[in-house]
Write a protein that holds these residues in place. Structure first.
Motif, PDB file in Angstrom:
ATOM      1  N   HIS A 151       0.836  -1.213   0.000  1.00 30.90           N
ATOM      2  CA  HIS A 151       0.000   0.000   0.000  1.00 30.90           C
ATOM      3  C   HIS A 151       0.863   1.253   0.000  1.00 30.90           C
ATOM      4  O   HIS A 151       0.378   2.340  -0.318  1.00 30.90           O
ATOM      5  CB  HIS A 151      -0.958  -0.010   1.194  1.00 30.90           C
ATOM      6  CG  HIS A 151      -0.452   0.643   2.441  1.00 30.90           C
ATOM      7  ND1 HIS A 151       0.384   0.000   3.338  1.00 30.90           N
ATOM      8  CD2 HIS A 151      -0.655   1.887   2.962  1.00 30.90           C
ATOM      9  CE1 HIS A 151       0.660   0.802   4.352  1.00 30.90           C
ATOM     10  NE2 HIS A 151       0.039   1.959   4.153  1.00 30.90           N
ATOM     11  N   TRP A 166      -5.041   4.719  -6.677  1.00 29.87           N
ATOM     12  CA  TRP A 166      -6.322   4.993  -6.038  1.00 29.87           C
ATOM     13  C   TRP A 166      -7.324   5.519  -7.041  1.00 29.87           C
ATOM     14  O   TRP A 166      -7.017   6.371  -7.868  1.00 29.87           O
ATOM     15  CB  TRP A 166      -6.152   6.004  -4.908  1.00 29.87           C
ATOM     16  CG  TRP A 166      -7.449   6.208  -4.173  1.00 29.87           C
ATOM     17  CD1 TRP A 166      -8.329   7.232  -4.337  1.00 29.87           C
ATOM     18  CD2 TRP A 166      -8.001   5.339  -3.193  1.00 29.87           C
ATOM     19  NE1 TRP A 166      -9.410   7.066  -3.504  1.00 29.87           N
ATOM     20  CE2 TRP A 166      -9.233   5.902  -2.794  1.00 29.87           C
ATOM     21  CE3 TRP A 166      -7.579   4.143  -2.615  1.00 29.87           C
ATOM     22  CZ2 TRP A 166     -10.040   5.309  -1.831  1.00 29.87           C
ATOM     23  CZ3 TRP A 166      -8.387   3.552  -1.659  1.00 29.87           C
ATOM     24  CH2 TRP A 166      -9.602   4.135  -1.278  1.00 29.87           C
ATOM     25  N   LEU A 199      -4.285  -0.879  -0.269  1.00 24.15           N
ATOM     26  CA  LEU A 199      -4.425   0.530   0.087  1.00 24.15           C
ATOM     27  C   LEU A 199      -5.851   0.801   0.569  1.00 24.15           C
ATOM     28  O   LEU A 199      -6.064   1.516   1.559  1.00 24.15           O
ATOM     29  CB  LEU A 199      -4.085   1.411  -1.114  1.00 24.15           C
ATOM     30  CG  LEU A 199      -4.218   2.922  -0.928  1.00 24.15           C
ATOM     31  CD1 LEU A 199      -3.360   3.435   0.219  1.00 24.15           C
ATOM     32  CD2 LEU A 199      -3.875   3.654  -2.226  1.00 24.15           C
ATOM     33  N   VAL A 202      -6.354  -0.865   4.139  1.00 22.34           N
ATOM     34  CA  VAL A 202      -5.740  -0.097   5.226  1.00 22.34           C
ATOM     35  C   VAL A 202      -6.534   1.175   5.489  1.00 22.34           C
ATOM     36  O   VAL A 202      -6.696   1.600   6.645  1.00 22.34           O
ATOM     37  CB  VAL A 202      -4.266   0.219   4.897  1.00 22.34           C
ATOM     38  CG1 VAL A 202      -3.650   1.106   5.970  1.00 22.34           C
ATOM     39  CG2 VAL A 202      -3.457  -1.076   4.769  1.00 22.34           C
ATOM     40  N   THR A 203      -7.069   1.777   4.441  1.00 21.20           N
ATOM     41  CA  THR A 203      -7.920   2.955   4.599  1.00 21.20           C
ATOM     42  C   THR A 203      -9.187   2.608   5.370  1.00 21.20           C
ATOM     43  O   THR A 203      -9.577   3.318   6.305  1.00 21.20           O
ATOM     44  CB  THR A 203      -8.283   3.539   3.221  1.00 21.20           C
ATOM     45  OG1 THR A 203      -7.077   3.890   2.520  1.00 21.20           O
ATOM     46  CG2 THR A 203      -9.166   4.768   3.347  1.00 21.20           C
ATOM     47  N   HIS A 206      -9.090   2.005   9.426  1.00 21.10           N
ATOM     48  CA  HIS A 206      -9.204   3.099  10.389  1.00 21.10           C
ATOM     49  C   HIS A 206     -10.661   3.277  10.833  1.00 21.10           C
ATOM     50  O   HIS A 206     -10.940   3.515  12.019  1.00 21.10           O
ATOM     51  CB  HIS A 206      -8.691   4.401   9.778  1.00 21.10           C
ATOM     52  CG  HIS A 206      -7.258   4.345   9.346  1.00 21.10           C
ATOM     53  ND1 HIS A 206      -6.248   3.922  10.169  1.00 21.10           N
ATOM     54  CD2 HIS A 206      -6.660   4.665   8.154  1.00 21.10           C
ATOM     55  CE1 HIS A 206      -5.085   3.989   9.516  1.00 21.10           C
ATOM     56  NE2 HIS A 206      -5.321   4.434   8.300  1.00 21.10           N
ATOM     57  N   TYR A 283      -0.795   0.268  13.275  1.00 17.62           N
ATOM     58  CA  TYR A 283      -0.243  -0.457  12.131  1.00 17.62           C
ATOM     59  C   TYR A 283       1.040  -1.127  12.604  1.00 17.62           C
ATOM     60  O   TYR A 283       2.018  -0.454  12.936  1.00 17.62           O
ATOM     61  CB  TYR A 283       0.033   0.490  10.961  1.00 17.62           C
ATOM     62  CG  TYR A 283       0.280  -0.215   9.640  1.00 17.62           C
ATOM     63  CD1 TYR A 283      -0.775  -0.500   8.782  1.00 17.62           C
ATOM     64  CD2 TYR A 283       1.565  -0.611   9.272  1.00 17.62           C
ATOM     65  CE1 TYR A 283      -0.570  -1.147   7.577  1.00 17.62           C
ATOM     66  CE2 TYR A 283       1.784  -1.266   8.066  1.00 17.62           C
ATOM     67  CZ  TYR A 283       0.718  -1.529   7.223  1.00 17.62           C
ATOM     68  OH  TYR A 283       0.927  -2.183   6.028  1.00 17.62           O
ATOM     69  N   ALA A 292       0.669   3.610   9.088  1.00 23.79           N
ATOM     70  CA  ALA A 292       0.194   3.456   7.716  1.00 23.79           C
ATOM     71  C   ALA A 292       0.486   4.748   6.950  1.00 23.79           C
ATOM     72  O   ALA A 292       0.755   5.797   7.537  1.00 23.79           O
ATOM     73  CB  ALA A 292      -1.301   3.165   7.704  1.00 23.79           C
ATOM     74  N   THR A 296      -4.064   7.188   3.862  1.00 29.05           N
ATOM     75  CA  THR A 296      -5.123   6.306   4.365  1.00 29.05           C
ATOM     76  C   THR A 296      -5.940   6.958   5.470  1.00 29.05           C
ATOM     77  O   THR A 296      -7.006   6.453   5.828  1.00 29.05           O
ATOM     78  CB  THR A 296      -4.547   4.975   4.880  1.00 29.05           C
ATOM     79  OG1 THR A 296      -3.743   5.211   6.053  1.00 29.05           O
ATOM     80  CG2 THR A 296      -3.695   4.299   3.810  1.00 29.05           C
ATOM     81  N   TYR A 297      -5.456   8.072   6.017  1.00 33.45           N
ATOM     82  CA  TYR A 297      -6.161   8.774   7.082  1.00 33.45           C
ATOM     83  C   TYR A 297      -7.052   9.901   6.560  1.00 33.45           C
ATOM     84  O   TYR A 297      -7.714  10.570   7.357  1.00 33.45           O
ATOM     85  CB  TYR A 297      -5.163   9.364   8.084  1.00 33.45           C
ATOM     86  CG  TYR A 297      -4.337   8.336   8.814  1.00 33.45           C
ATOM     87  CD1 TYR A 297      -4.784   7.751  10.001  1.00 33.45           C
ATOM     88  CD2 TYR A 297      -3.100   7.935   8.317  1.00 33.45           C
ATOM     89  CE1 TYR A 297      -4.022   6.811  10.670  1.00 33.45           C
ATOM     90  CE2 TYR A 297      -2.328   6.999   8.984  1.00 33.45           C
ATOM     91  CZ  TYR A 297      -2.792   6.439  10.163  1.00 33.45           C
ATOM     92  OH  TYR A 297      -2.027   5.494  10.828  1.00 33.45           O
ATOM     93  N   ARG A 301     -11.601  10.428   1.717  1.00 30.89           N
ATOM     94  CA  ARG A 301     -11.345   9.128   1.089  1.00 30.89           C
ATOM     95  C   ARG A 301     -11.986   8.017   1.919  1.00 30.89           C
ATOM     96  O   ARG A 301     -12.592   7.091   1.360  1.00 30.89           O
ATOM     97  CB  ARG A 301      -9.836   8.905   0.954  1.00 30.89           C
ATOM     98  CG  ARG A 301      -9.485   7.587   0.291  1.00 30.89           C
ATOM     99  CD  ARG A 301      -7.991   7.419   0.097  1.00 30.89           C
ATOM    100  NE  ARG A 301      -7.459   8.323  -0.921  1.00 30.89           N
ATOM    101  CZ  ARG A 301      -6.260   8.184  -1.482  1.00 30.89           C
ATOM    102  NH1 ARG A 301      -5.458   7.189  -1.126  1.00 30.89           N
ATOM    103  NH2 ARG A 301      -5.852   9.031  -2.398  1.00 30.89           N
ATOM    104  N   GLN A 302     -11.865   8.096   3.230  1.00 31.19           N
ATOM    105  CA  GLN A 302     -12.488   7.096   4.096  1.00 31.19           C
ATOM    106  C   GLN A 302     -14.003   7.087   3.929  1.00 31.19           C
ATOM    107  O   GLN A 302     -14.628   6.029   3.811  1.00 31.19           O
ATOM    108  CB  GLN A 302     -12.127   7.365   5.555  1.00 31.19           C
ATOM    109  CG  GLN A 302     -10.671   7.118   5.898  1.00 31.19           C
ATOM    110  CD  GLN A 302     -10.363   7.468   7.344  1.00 31.19           C
ATOM    111  OE1 GLN A 302     -11.229   7.926   8.099  1.00 31.19           O
ATOM    112  NE2 GLN A 302      -9.112   7.267   7.743  1.00 31.19           N
TER     113      GLN A 302
END
Length: 328
Positions: A151, A166, A199, A202-203, A206, A283, A292, A296-297, A301-302
């Motif tokens: 990722h 992405w 990727l 991992v996103t 969270h 992580y 991470a 991903t934070y 996007r989350q």
């Protein structure tokens, strides 16, 4: 009803029949807590062999068949685990190690529901598992999902796996319209699909951790490192797979590489709280606390990813899956 036995924790493990999962299973068999096991796998013969190993070692073990490429199968597996708990056959889950994942040498194949197969197995099915297992966890239950250094980009895999790319979730879940024109191009597309799925996972992790924390549970992401002599890339050409199996093991000397035995032990120690017992949304890479990638934070996007995933699994989440978690 089964009394919750904290001396012998109940542990669910997906993918115990090959690769890193074998290392995790062996670590569980040797663990001094003598855990009760629930093993989920696709291959019935291999699952039976894993159950025999556990029972020969003196552990209580139950097997559940699951095909992560089919969300209906995941739904059925969750219902079977739920039935075992409701019947008092097993206690609520103290830990769930969601190890199973895959990589294909193309991104033109589909899961049962029509989504690209890599994304189905590595992301959508994992979301359904986390969502469905949440009510089945013990009061302080812990979920560990399987991240990957891919990722972060191809340099982290010694350039074996391309950079992730992405896109909007619906595009990540859309297969290529046809097989790639050459093996090399197919391999590249399959590698991109794998890295991109990790990727995304991992996103999502969270948000999974945040949702579980609301009920006192935990979720952490474990990165096994570049684990040599596994079957993750078994769909590559015979020669390349031979190189992976027999030449790449020397890479286990590198700090970013390891073996199934070593990384399996670290993953089990994390899951059972032997290490990092108070952490949530961490992580862990081959037993070392890291971070991470920052992307991903990103909240937007989350939100975009989780909205799409919630909609994708909605037909497979029953009303009983939404009940209050065990012990809360």
């Amino acid at each position: 009803m089964t009394v919750h036995d904290i001396t012998h924790p109940t542990v669910l493990l997906t993918g115990p029949t090959s690769g890193i999962g074998v290392g995790m299973l062996r670590a569980l068999l040797r663990h001094p807590a003598r855990p009760h096991l629930v093993l989920l796998a696709r291959n019935a013969t291999a699952l039976d062999a894993a159950l025999d190993q556990a029972r020969t070692a003196g552990l209580t073990a139950h097997g559940v068949s699951v095909d992560l490429a089919d969300l209906s199968s995941v739904q059925e597996a969750l219902a079977e685990v739920r039935a075992l708990i409701d019947a008092g056959t097993i206690a609520p889950l103290d830990a769930a190690l969601l190890n199973a994942g895959t990589q294909f040498m193309s991104r033109a194949t589909l899961g049962a529901q029509g989504h690209e197969r890599t994304f189905t197995i590595n992301v959508i099915a994992q979301h359904l598992l986390v969502t469905g297992l949440a009510p089945l966890l013990a009061a302080d239950g812990h979920v560990v999902v399987m991240g990957s250094s891919t990722h972060r980009g191809k340099k982290q895999s010694f350039n074996l796996i391309p950079d992730p790319q992405w896109q909007a979730p619906e595009l990540l879940a859309t297969a290529d319209p046809a097989e790639a024109p050459t093996e090399a191009k197919g391999r590249e597309r399959g590698g991109i699909a794998y890295a991109s799925s990790k990727l995304a996972l991992v996103t999502a992790a969270h948000v999974w951790a945040e949702r579980l924390a609301a009920t006192g549970r935990r979720l952490n992401t474990y990165d096994p490192g570049l684990t040599v002599r596994t079957g993750l890339v078994r769909d590559m050409s015979a020669f390349r797979y031979w190189v992976w199996r027999w030449i790449m093991p020397v890479m286990a000397l590198h700090p970013k590489a390891t073996t199934a035995r070593i990384t399996g032990r670290h993953a089990v120690e994390l899951a059972l709280g032997d290490t990092f017992a108070d952490l949530n949304d961490a992580y862990i890479e081959i037993g070392v606390l890291t971070w991470a990638e920052q992307v991903t934070y990103e909240p937007e996007r989350q939100r975009e990813l989780m909205t799409w995933l919630d909609e994708a699994i909605a037909p497979f989440v029953s009303a009983t899956d939404q009940r209050h978690p065990q012990g809360a």
